[in-house]
Each structure stands twice: as C-alpha cells, then as structure tokens.
Scaffold this active site. Sequence first.
Site, PDB file in Angstrom:
ATOM      1  N   LYS A 197     -11.481  -6.770  13.380  1.00 47.55           N
ATOM      2  CA  LYS A 197     -11.034  -5.841  14.430  1.00 47.55           C
ATOM      3  C   LYS A 197      -9.772  -5.101  13.949  1.00 47.55           C
ATOM      4  O   LYS A 197      -9.672  -4.755  12.772  1.00 47.55           O
ATOM      5  CB  LYS A 197     -10.863  -6.608  15.750  1.00 47.55           C
ATOM      6  N   SER A 226       2.230  -3.751  10.236  1.00 51.80           N
ATOM      7  CA  SER A 226       1.789  -3.777  11.635  1.00 51.80           C
ATOM      8  C   SER A 226       0.529  -2.923  11.821  1.00 51.80           C
ATOM      9  O   SER A 226       0.205  -2.090  10.972  1.00 51.80           O
ATOM     10  CB  SER A 226       2.909  -3.258  12.523  1.00 51.80           C
ATOM     11  N   ASN A 256       8.367 -10.254   5.888  1.00 51.76           N
ATOM     12  CA  ASN A 256       8.426 -11.694   6.159  1.00 51.76           C
ATOM     13  C   ASN A 256       8.189 -12.567   4.929  1.00 51.76           C
ATOM     14  O   ASN A 256       8.697 -13.681   4.868  1.00 51.76           O
ATOM     15  CB  ASN A 256       7.476 -12.071   7.293  1.00 51.76           C
ATOM     16  N   GLU A 304      -3.765  -5.670   5.683  1.00 51.89           N
ATOM     17  CA  GLU A 304      -3.434  -6.986   6.249  1.00 51.89           C
ATOM     18  C   GLU A 304      -2.451  -6.732   7.378  1.00 51.89           C
ATOM     19  O   GLU A 304      -1.270  -6.488   7.133  1.00 51.89           O
ATOM     20  CB  GLU A 304      -2.790  -7.877   5.177  1.00 51.89           C
ATOM     21  N   GLU A 323      -7.510 -10.789   1.191  1.00 52.68           N
ATOM     22  CA  GLU A 323      -6.667 -11.160   0.064  1.00 52.68           C
ATOM     23  C   GLU A 323      -7.044 -12.578  -0.348  1.00 52.68           C
ATOM     24  O   GLU A 323      -7.719 -13.306   0.393  1.00 52.68           O
ATOM     25  CB  GLU A 323      -5.187 -11.070   0.452  1.00 52.68           C
ATOM     26  N   CYS A 348       2.269 -13.300  10.456  1.00 52.35           N
ATOM     27  CA  CYS A 348       1.234 -12.452  11.067  1.00 52.35           C
ATOM     28  C   CYS A 348       0.107 -13.259  11.695  1.00 52.35           C
ATOM     29  O   CYS A 348      -0.470 -12.865  12.700  1.00 52.35           O
ATOM     30  CB  CYS A 348       0.662 -11.528  10.009  1.00 52.35           C
TER      31      CYS A 348
HETATM   32  P1  NDP Z   1       5.600  -2.232   9.363  1.00 57.16           P
HETATM   33  O1  NDP Z   1       4.217  -1.911   9.700  1.00 57.16           O
HETATM   34  O2  NDP Z   1       6.700  -1.621  10.136  1.00 57.16           O
HETATM   35  O3  NDP Z   1       5.882  -1.865   7.842  1.00 57.16           O
HETATM   36  C1  NDP Z   1       5.079  -2.354   6.788  1.00 57.16           C
HETATM   37  C2  NDP Z   1       5.400  -1.594   5.516  1.00 57.16           C
HETATM   38  O4  NDP Z   1       4.857  -0.274   5.611  1.00 57.16           O
HETATM   39  C3  NDP Z   1       6.889  -1.413   5.266  1.00 57.16           C
HETATM   40  O5  NDP Z   1       7.128  -1.502   3.875  1.00 57.16           O
HETATM   41  C4  NDP Z   1       7.146  -0.025   5.788  1.00 57.16           C
HETATM   42  O6  NDP Z   1       8.282   0.575   5.251  1.00 57.16           O
HETATM   43  C5  NDP Z   1       5.875   0.685   5.351  1.00 57.16           C
HETATM   44  N1  NDP Z   1       5.558   1.902   6.091  1.00 57.16           N
HETATM   45  C6  NDP Z   1       5.924   2.242   7.339  1.00 57.16           C
HETATM   46  N2  NDP Z   1       5.402   3.445   7.681  1.00 57.16           N
HETATM   47  C7  NDP Z   1       4.670   3.870   6.618  1.00 57.16           C
HETATM   48  C8  NDP Z   1       3.881   5.031   6.347  1.00 57.16           C
HETATM   49  N3  NDP Z   1       3.715   5.992   7.249  1.00 57.16           N
HETATM   50  N4  NDP Z   1       3.276   5.130   5.143  1.00 57.16           N
HETATM   51  C9  NDP Z   1       3.407   4.141   4.224  1.00 57.16           C
HETATM   52  N5  NDP Z   1       4.146   3.031   4.420  1.00 57.16           N
HETATM   53  C10 NDP Z   1       4.769   2.880   5.594  1.00 57.16           C
HETATM   54  O7  NDP Z   1       5.658  -3.814   9.401  1.00 57.16           O
HETATM   55  P2  NDP Z   1       6.920  -4.769   9.302  1.00 57.16           P
HETATM   56  O8  NDP Z   1       7.584  -4.644   7.980  1.00 57.16           O
HETATM   57  O9  NDP Z   1       7.700  -4.607  10.539  1.00 57.16           O
HETATM   58  O10 NDP Z   1       6.197  -6.204   9.273  1.00 57.16           O
HETATM   59  C11 NDP Z   1       5.748  -6.836  10.393  1.00 57.16           C
HETATM   60  C12 NDP Z   1       4.268  -6.607  10.600  1.00 57.16           C
HETATM   61  O11 NDP Z   1       3.523  -6.998   9.463  1.00 57.16           O
HETATM   62  C13 NDP Z   1       3.731  -7.432  11.736  1.00 57.16           C
HETATM   63  O12 NDP Z   1       2.946  -6.649  12.588  1.00 57.16           O
HETATM   64  C14 NDP Z   1       2.858  -8.466  11.068  1.00 57.16           C
HETATM   65  O13 NDP Z   1       1.852  -8.944  11.863  1.00 57.16           O
HETATM   66  C15 NDP Z   1       2.397  -7.759   9.863  1.00 57.16           C
HETATM   67  N6  NDP Z   1       2.064  -8.704   8.835  1.00 57.16           N
HETATM   68  C16 NDP Z   1       0.754  -8.902   8.498  1.00 57.16           C
HETATM   69  C17 NDP Z   1       0.393  -9.838   7.563  1.00 57.16           C
HETATM   70  C18 NDP Z   1      -1.029 -10.035   7.168  1.00 57.16           C
HETATM   71  O14 NDP Z   1      -1.276 -10.504   6.070  1.00 57.16           O
HETATM   72  N7  NDP Z   1      -1.997  -9.717   7.988  1.00 57.16           N
HETATM   73  C19 NDP Z   1       1.408 -10.657   6.890  1.00 57.16           C
HETATM   74  C20 NDP Z   1       2.745 -10.344   7.297  1.00 57.16           C
HETATM   75  C21 NDP Z   1       3.047  -9.403   8.246  1.00 57.16           C
HETATM   76  P3  NDP Z   1       9.706   0.357   5.934  1.00 57.16           P
HETATM   77  O15 NDP Z   1       9.615  -0.740   6.933  1.00 57.16           O
HETATM   78  O16 NDP Z   1      10.564   0.025   4.797  1.00 57.16           O
HETATM   79  O17 NDP Z   1      10.037   1.666   6.581  1.00 57.16           O
END
Ligand code: NDP
Length: 483
Positions: A450, A228, A152, A249, A457, A283
């Site tokens: 939680k 996520s 995002n 995060e 950050e 998020c």
């Molecule tokens: P994902 O959790 O699907 O992916 C996050 C990143 O982790 C991606 O680069 C993904 O790679 C990578 N990844 C996936 N599986 C693994 C693994 N087993 N080991 C290491 N890396 C891995 O999230 P999204 O990209 O779908 O983003 C949306 C989510 O992010 C939402 O839940 C949102 O709430 C959260 N978010 C949180 C924020 C915060 O600051 N708290 C800010 C923005 C978003 P790939 O997808 O390329 O396979």
Amino acid sequence: MKLQPTASHFIDGAYVEDKAGAPIQVIYPATGEIMATVHAATPDLIEKAIVAGKRAQKEWAKLTGTERGRVLRRAADIIRDRNHELSVLETYDTGKPLQETLVADATSGADALEYFGGLAGSLTGEHIPMGEDWVYTVREPLGLCVGIGAWNYPTQIACWKAAPALACGNAMIFKPSETTPLCALKVAEILIEAGAPAGLFNVLQGMGEVGGALVTDPRVDKVSLTGSVPTGKKVYAAAAADMKHVTMELGGKSPLIIFDDADIESAVSGAINANFYSSGQVCSNGTRVFVQKGIKEAFLARLAERLKGAVMGDPQDEKVNFGPMVSERQMDIVLGYIEKGKAEGARIVSGGNQVECAGFFIEPTVFADVQDDMIIAQEEIFGPVMAVLDFEEEADVIARANDTEFGLAAGVFTRDLSRGHRVVGALEAGSCFINSYNDAPVEAPFGGVKASGVGRENSKEAIQHYSQVKSVYVRMGDCEAAF
Ligand code: NDP
C-alpha cells in the site's frame, strides 16, 4: 567542533568541500549542542558526483561478481573492527543510546555488505532451451543509483542501499538526511579503504532540493528512498518522468495484535520493542497495539511497570536505554500528537511529558482506550507514543488493523500458532512478526505494501531491484522471413 568531518561531501574517492552551499548544523540531540557544520551540495558538486559515478560504474561492472563481493566483504570487516567508534558517531548523529547503536547500526550495515558481497558472485542468468535454438538471460546492473536516507538509521540505510546496488555492479550517490549527515561519510571512507574504486559510492549533503536535483537528472537510473509517505509520493512521481527504477521504503502505522492467550510478559516485550526502541523513531513500529479485552488491564499494568525500567540520560552512557528525539522539530511534532491524544480523550497510562533538560527527551508514553478514528491511531507519530486499542473478535481486529493507507509491518502475539499464521495471512503488510516484533535480519525481505512502499530491501529480493534482465534469443539455423 567535536565531530567536524574532514569535509561535507565525499566525491570521486575523496572528501570535498564547497562552503557556498547552505550550512547545515549537526546537533547532539541529548544536549542541543552543535557538534559540526556541513554544507549543502552546490550544483557544481552534484555534477561532479554524477560524472564520477557514471565513470566508476562502467569499470566496476566489468569486474567479476566475486571481485566486487570481495570489496564489500572487506568493507564489512572494517566496519566490524571499528564498530565502537562508528556507534559513538551514530549516537552523536541521532541521539540513539550507545547500548543500541553498538548492536543495531554499523553491525547491521556490515551484515548487508557481507551478505550481498557473498551473493555478488552468484548473480547469473538462465539458459532457456527452445528446441534447437535457445535463449539466455543476463542479469545486468541498472547504472547510477541514487540513495536518499531518513535520519533514524543513517549508517544502516546507507549500507542497506549501497550493498545490493554495488553487488549488482551499480554505482551510488547517497544523500543522507540533513538531520544526520555524518555517518554515511564514514561508509564512503571505508568502502575506499576496502578497495572500491573512486567514484563508486559518493555522499552529497543537502536538503530536499539536493535529493530533487539527483532524482530528476536523466543520467540517474534508479532512486531508492527511505522517508515519509508524502516525500515518497513526490520522489516516485519525479522518478517516473524518466521511467527510472524506484525502491520506496516509507512510513507506517502498523498494527500489533495481542490475543488473550498470549504470554503477557512476552507480549509486553514485543510492544516495548515495537514502540520504544530508538525512542519510537522506527518506520516499522507497531504503534496501534490491539489488545483483546480479557487481558487488557493485566497487559497495561505490566507495561506501566516495565516502562519504569527506561533509563534516560546521556546516550553515550551504556547504561542509558532510552534516548531523545532526533531533533527539536521532531520533539515538537511528537509533543503535538500527545496533546491531540489527550484532547481526543485517550487515557494516559504512562509518560505524556517532555523531560526538563537541554536535550529533546520525551517520556515513553502509552495511551489506552484509543479509538480507531483518533488522530493518534491514524497518523504516523514517529516518536515514543503507543496507542492501545481494545478488541474482542479476530475478524473484527483484522478489518480494523487493515483499515489504513499504510502497510509496512504487522505483528501477532498468541500461543495458538494456527491463529498466528491465519491472522498474519490476512494482514495487509510487507513485514510480519509472530510472537516477536521489529526483527530485520539481512536474510529476510523488508518493505511495505500500500502507501508504505514499493520494492524490497535486504535478502535476494533486493537483487531484483538493483538489476535488470537482458534476454538473448540465439537461432542455430538460418533466419527465415515471409518475403
Ligand atoms: P522525509 O520524508 O522528510 O525525508 C526523507 C529524505 O528525503 C531526506 O533525506 C529528505 O531530505 C529527502 N527529501 C525530502 N524531500 C525531497 C524531495 N522532494 N526530493 C528528494 N528528496 C527529498 O523523512 P524523514 O527524514 O523525516 O524520516 C522519517 C520518515 O522516514 C518516517 O515517515 C519513517 O516512517 C520513514 N522511514 C521509513 C523506513 C522504511 O524502511 N520503510 C525506515 C526509516 C524511516 P531532508 O530531510 O534533508 O530535507
């Protein structure tokens, strides 16, 4: 293709390609058009990045903090100079309106580089007197950090992780989300132009496996993930095997509580910012909007009216203020939740439909009469879907707001400031807002409690998460022993 980068990866100061890696298509979410193709990193490239990062970190850590900070501040200046070009790229990568990206992405990344660049020279330890002896502490870098980003905010996430990491004397390998691979490459390019040594900040493309390979490598000292909760649990567990440091995060289902003494216009603005900025793909969004019964209908009527001001279209057009979902997959997930909301009996006040076009647009959607146990009130949707719930009593709404595994953010709208502080004090969330929503200045800590996360950050807090303290006991007299 329009946006094809020089190569897929940025390793040891240069663009690197290896087409043996699985292809990843970069799709403009507004049209479905393929804009570029990059390739996932092969094991050979992962190895090269780790070796380069380890080498660069040792040299970088020998510089003074002021010297390191100068590089970061120069990078911030370059980003600001190129804000328009970087914002256009961010809009192609994510589909977010240029109107937003011009003010919220590269600029936010520049803020982080400037802020941590400024702090770098003041990272010191302390002197602890012990009678004639003394202890001194040294704040040391962790070593090689891995940053893994969500889709995002690709520029912002890369900078929010790189800036404190590099300020503290670490190196970083950043893996963007496969959905938005382009922006982090620009950050890597700009850091080199600003004077960062080759290998200090590397970008590797790939899916989860590339992230997984980095997280489990014993030469990596820290992992910072934005993603996520399910991915966070996997990555945290993998990092724990080697006792690596982590920042997580993660997602949320944050409450926004609107009391009936609130200024309705301001509360509606807060609810719009909390649900429809970046088409709801934020998020910290306040997606459970609890409205006190006295103003419920007035709030809903004004909200529906204001949503008519959403302008959809090509996000590169600065008049557009509401963009598509980042991908077809995300659009389908969100449409699935809208169907669940309808099936569970929530009332559609606004939107609720996919927009007929080639892109991945969904109307800004508001459900009223939502109950706590409905799926749309419990799960993170990550799209433009607001759930409005009724409440009557303060104590009751606090208990309901906290009844979730998440704890990223929370907001309160009221003219009664004592109540604002009292309610925020009782909410289980890392980032709270009173009469506002979703502000994220670099000066303030950002992160969840939680299941929403570990660590913080931004702000001085982030320094704790990218450095460790060595303590040194100094005996001034002779050392004695029992025998
Ligand atoms: P994902 O959790 O699907 O992916 C996050 C990143 O982790 C991606 O680069 C993904 O790679 C990578 N990844 C996936 N599986 C693994 C693994 N087993 N080991 C290491 N890396 C891995 O999230 P999204 O990209 O779908 O983003 C949306 C989510 O992010 C939402 O839940 C949102 O709430 C959260 N978010 C949180 C924020 C915060 O600051 N708290 C800010 C923005 C978003 P790939 O997808 O390329 O396979």
